[in-house]
Enzyme design. Structure first.
Site, PDB file in Angstrom:
ATOM      1  N   GLY A 207       0.823  -1.202   0.000  1.00 40.48           N
ATOM      2  CA  GLY A 207       0.000   0.000   0.000  1.00 40.48           C
ATOM      3  C   GLY A 207       0.859   1.255   0.000  1.00 40.48           C
ATOM      4  N   SER A 208       0.371   2.300   0.650  1.00 37.69           N
ATOM      5  CA  SER A 208       0.976   3.626   0.528  1.00 37.69           C
ATOM      6  C   SER A 208       2.352   3.782   1.160  1.00 37.69           C
ATOM      7  CB  SER A 208       0.033   4.676   1.112  1.00 37.69           C
ATOM      8  OG  SER A 208      -1.137   4.791   0.312  1.00 37.69           O
TER       9      SER A 208
END
Length: 464
Positions: A207-208
């Site tokens: 993810g981020s």
């Protein structure tokens, strides 16, 4: 007749040479590997003859020791599940694992002067002894990290970015190595995979938190991006694929894009460096490598060159797509930014001493990977500080200590999102870098960041 005898002699001589070469190969080439094999019965015979050494944490707390009573010996693991995935176990039925296996020859006195000393002691009928292994792990931080995970599936890794020394590496759920023979069948059938060392061998979409790597690669390809302004309408279309954002962030610079975790900006940054540049950044951070800790570490993976289409590249740039990472590697990513772009060689074993107390091995602190430049690391650090001060990672903030961090909420095809956090502190002179993942838990800012904050606070209170 003489020709037949001569041919037979040559055949027998040839077979003898083949046998000699094969035995030499087994002894010289394969010998060390076979001797260290966890299923080698010779090791168990030695266990009955040798006083096996102890594995200690950095403060001298015993993590694995041998207790004697009523003419028998028993291997004991005082920290139980907290250190099980690292220290490992010894079982006549199930073999050996972890550092118990990796450092078997030292613990059984088969290295250095112990080899000669124990040979003499054997002939004289005296006790034989093995050496001791001293780790960089802090047992107190191990216990706290496991408690903070609260029985949920996940992992925590903490290390010193300036030295590479690993302070904590915890996987949950764990298991009690003191009861291994009793609980083994349940462990192997448990759907939560308690035997898996998630910290080192877990494979998760990041993810981020991966935007840190994307930013480093983009800035290396185009330094002018440091002063660029990006417009975020809340989505990005790439060859018919629509990538959505958490919000329409409007005009953002790189610092703010990191703070608010703007998908649109980082997807564009991934596309700007093209597949070759993105893959180069991936390699520069050591994500494709096993650094050789003594316990197996899964190398991170991404789409192959042929599979790296524009939509895949945009997705990978925000930590999705086919990208899979381990918590250990993401702690190294955090340490790279903390240490001005350099990843130090990570290590778990500080030193090994023989039974007489002489040092056989001491870890040497050295650079492992040059992930990025000090200038680029500094720019990314500013964005990570902003994420903690007024962005998605506020829950990792600590009173009196500036923290830099990045959150992630990674989508996956097997259930709810994974909650991630990576970061370091104190931001101005980092002494600890951390990665936290909680499987299928939800938002990284709400769940993983507080765990990291509490663990960093505890480390600081312990003098780190």
């Amino acid at each position: 007749m003489k020709n037949n005898i001569l041919k037979l002699s040559y055949l027998l001589l040839g077979l003898f040479m083949v046998l000699l070469l094969y035995l030499s190969y087994l002894q010289l080439i394969k010998g060390p590997v076979l001797a260290a094999n966890p299923y080698n019965r010779r090791l168990y015979e030695l266990e009955a003859q040798v006083r096996r050494g102890t594995i200690f944490d950095i403060n001298g707390v015993a993590l694995a020791k041998t207790e004697y009573g009523e003419g028998q010996s028993r291997r004991v693991y005082p920290e139980g599940a907290a250190a099980a995935h690292l220290v490992g176990y010894i079982s006549e039925r199930y073999g050996r694992a972890g550092l118990e296996s990796a450092y078997d020859s030292y613990l059984l006195g088969m290295e250095g002067n112990d080899r000669t000393r124990n040979l003499i002691n054997r002939f004289l009928g005296r006790e034989q002894a093995g050496g001791d292994v001293f780790l960089t792990i802090d047992a107190g931080l191990q216990e706290l990290a496991l408690d903070l995970l609260g029985g949920r599936r996940g992992a925590v890794v903490m290390l010193d970015p300036g030295t590479g020394a690993i302070m904590a590496m915890v996987s949950s759920p764990g298991y009690d190595p003191n009861r291994l023979d009793e609980i083994w069948s349940g462990l192997v059938q448990d759907s939560s995979s308690p035997l898996l060392n998630r910290a080192a061998q877990g494979a998760y979409p990041p993810g981020s938190i991966f935007k840190v790597v994307t930013a480093a690669g983009a800035l290396a390809a185009d330094p002018g991006l440091a002063t660029s302004i990006f417009n975020c309408p809340g989505f990005l279309e790439v060859e018919g694929y629509k990538l959505t954002d958490l919000a329409a962030h409007g005009e953002v610079d790189l610092r703010k894009a990191l703070a608010v975790s703007c998908n649109t900006t980082f997807a564009r940054l991934g596309l700007s460096q093209k597949a070759a540049g993105f893959q180069q950044a991936f390699k520069a951070f050591g994500l494709a490598q096993d650094p050789g800790l003594g316990v197996p570490v899964r190398s991170c993976t991404m789409a192959s060159k042929n599979e790296m289409t524009a939509p895949e590249l945009a997705s990978s740039a925000i930590g999705q797509g086919q990208l899979l990472v381990s918590p250990f590697h993401m702690a190294l990513v955090a340490s790279a930014i903390a240490n001005e772009g350099t990843i130090m060689q990570p290590y778990l074993v500080d030193s090994v001493r023989d039974s007489a107390g002489f040092t056989l091995h001491r870890a040497a602190q050295r650079s492992w990977q040059r992930a990025t430049t000090p200038g680029i690391a500094g720019m990314i650090k500013e964005g990570m500080i902003a994420a903690v001060e007024d962005g998605t990672a506020r829950a990792a903030g600590l009173p009196g200590m500036q923290v830099a961090g990045k959150t992630g909420s990674a989508q996956n095809p097997h259930g709810p999102t994974h909650a991630w956090f990576i970061g370091f502190a104190p931001a101005e002179q980092p002494r600890m870098a951390v990665a936290v993942v909680l499987e299928n838990a939800g938002a990284g800012g709400a769940l993983a960041a507080p765990i990291a904050g509490e663990l960093m606070a505890a480390a600081a209170s312990r003098g780190y």
